[in-house]
Design an enzyme around this catalytic site. Structure first.
Site, mmCIF file in Angstrom:
data_model
loop_
_atom_site.group_PDB
_atom_site.id
_atom_site.type_symbol
_atom_site.label_atom_id
_atom_site.label_comp_id
_atom_site.label_asym_id
_atom_site.label_seq_id
_atom_site.Cartn_x
_atom_site.Cartn_y
_atom_site.Cartn_z
ATOM 1 N N SER A 56 0.811 -1.127 0.076
ATOM 2 C CA SER A 56 0.144 0.036 -0.152
ATOM 3 C C SER A 56 0.950 1.201 -0.023
ATOM 4 C CB SER A 56 -0.978 -0.016 1.247
ATOM 5 O OG SER A 56 -1.632 -1.198 1.249
HETATM 6 N N1 SAH Z 1 0.037 -5.355 3.977
HETATM 7 C C1 SAH Z 1 0.460 -5.632 2.765
HETATM 8 C C2 SAH Z 1 -0.292 -5.623 1.462
HETATM 9 C C3 SAH Z 1 -0.517 -6.739 0.966
HETATM 10 S S1 SAH Z 1 -1.911 -6.616 -0.451
HETATM 11 C C4 SAH Z 1 1.862 -5.054 2.529
HETATM 12 O O1 SAH Z 1 2.395 -4.057 3.456
HETATM 13 O O2 SAH Z 1 2.659 -5.501 1.818
HETATM 14 C C5 SAH Z 1 -3.022 -7.726 0.338
HETATM 15 C C6 SAH Z 1 -2.390 -9.200 0.532
HETATM 16 O O3 SAH Z 1 -3.380 -9.969 1.075
HETATM 17 C C7 SAH Z 1 -1.929 -9.882 -0.841
HETATM 18 O O4 SAH Z 1 -0.666 -10.421 -0.207
HETATM 19 C C8 SAH Z 1 -2.873 -11.088 -1.031
HETATM 20 O O5 SAH Z 1 -2.126 -12.181 -1.336
HETATM 21 C C9 SAH Z 1 -3.372 -11.216 0.665
HETATM 22 N N2 SAH Z 1 -4.834 -11.867 0.534
HETATM 23 C C10 SAH Z 1 -5.764 -12.070 -0.304
HETATM 24 N N3 SAH Z 1 -7.070 -12.676 0.125
HETATM 25 C C11 SAH Z 1 -6.353 -13.037 1.331
HETATM 26 C C12 SAH Z 1 -6.926 -14.038 2.273
HETATM 27 N N4 SAH Z 1 -8.309 -14.526 2.027
HETATM 28 N N5 SAH Z 1 -6.271 -14.423 3.330
HETATM 29 C C13 SAH Z 1 -4.997 -13.999 3.526
HETATM 30 N N6 SAH Z 1 -4.264 -13.126 2.567
HETATM 31 C C14 SAH Z 1 -4.975 -12.577 1.620
#
Ligand code: SAH
Length: 210
Positions: A63
């Site tokens: 993000s």
């Molecule tokens: N907080 C992260 C941003 C991640 S983007 C950072 O600082 O980099 C959102 C993430 O959620 C992705 O990696 C995606 O794979 C994960 N995601 C999507 N659906 C999910 C689920 N049901 N359970 C766990 N993770 C999930």
């Protein structure tokens, strides 16, 4: 010439965060300290302190710094908390949370992303972070209830399991919606969940596997 990441990070905090109203000292300190560029693929590192989200592989994104700070501030953390994070991704938000609170439990659906995040966070000597590869819509029951929950991918509605795993008077910050999303603060009260709509946002979808 090599980029001076420390200077860039300081400028990021000043212009993108303080300049836009982020006030929580713990949040600002954490954002000043954590080397965001180490969580980003090497060929993208020169953009690490830009005012934008960036790709981290597997079609996922880290993000925008302001959103990381905003979501963390919204939880009003005091340092004693046990926090559940859904969507480890690069592990950057995990590090920011861990700078502030006691323990972070973080779930990621995509194994390769979790493994990479675990490597980076270990290298940076973070302890008290607990990782799990799996579907975050179900939460992580063994360690519940949590003082706070942060969800960094967007479901259509607040997952029931996450509500159940939130402590009384605990706070959850979560983006809700399909095409258009809104960042929502959920506060668990005695007999109901109070919902506060905060900000229009764009997140990757929270994928449900069940
Ligand atoms: N907080 C992260 C941003 C991640 S983007 C950072 O600082 O980099 C959102 C993430 O959620 C992705 O990696 C995606 O794979 C994960 N995601 C999507 N659906 C999910 C689920 N049901 N359970 C766990 N993770 C999930």
């Amino acid at each position: 010439m090599a980029k001076d990441f420390d200077k860039e990070r300081e400028r990021m905090v000043k212009t993108q965060l303080v300049g836009r109203g982020i006030k929580d000292k713990r949040v600002l300190e954490a954002m000043k300290k954590v080397a965001r560029h180490l969580f980003i693929p090497e060929n993208m590192r020169s953009y690490a302190y830009n005012d934008e989200p960036l790709p981290i592989g597997e079609g996922q994104t880290i993000s925008q710094p302001y959103i990381v700070a905003y979501m963390t501030e919204a939880l009003q953390l005091n340092g004693s908390e046990r926090v559940l994070e859904i969507g480890t991704g690069s592990g950057y938000q995990t590090a920011i949370l861990n700078e502030i609170v006691k323990e972070v439990f973080t779930l990621e659906l995509i194994g390769s992303l979790s493994v990479k995040a675990q490597e980076v966070l270990k290298e940076l000597k973070y302890v008290n972070i607990f990782f799990k590869i799996g579907d975050g819509t179900l939460g992580w029951k063994e360690h519940a209830p949590y003082d706070a929950i942060m969800v960094t991918a967007a479901p259509a509605g607040v997952p029931k399991a996450l509500k159940e795993q939130l402590k009384m008077y605990g706070k959850m910050i979560i983006p809700i919606g399909a095409t258009f999303q809104e960042l929502v603060l959920v506060i668990r009260e005695k007999k109901k969940f109070k919902i506060k709509k905060l900000l229009p946002v764009r997140f990757v979808p929270l994928v449900s596997t069940h």
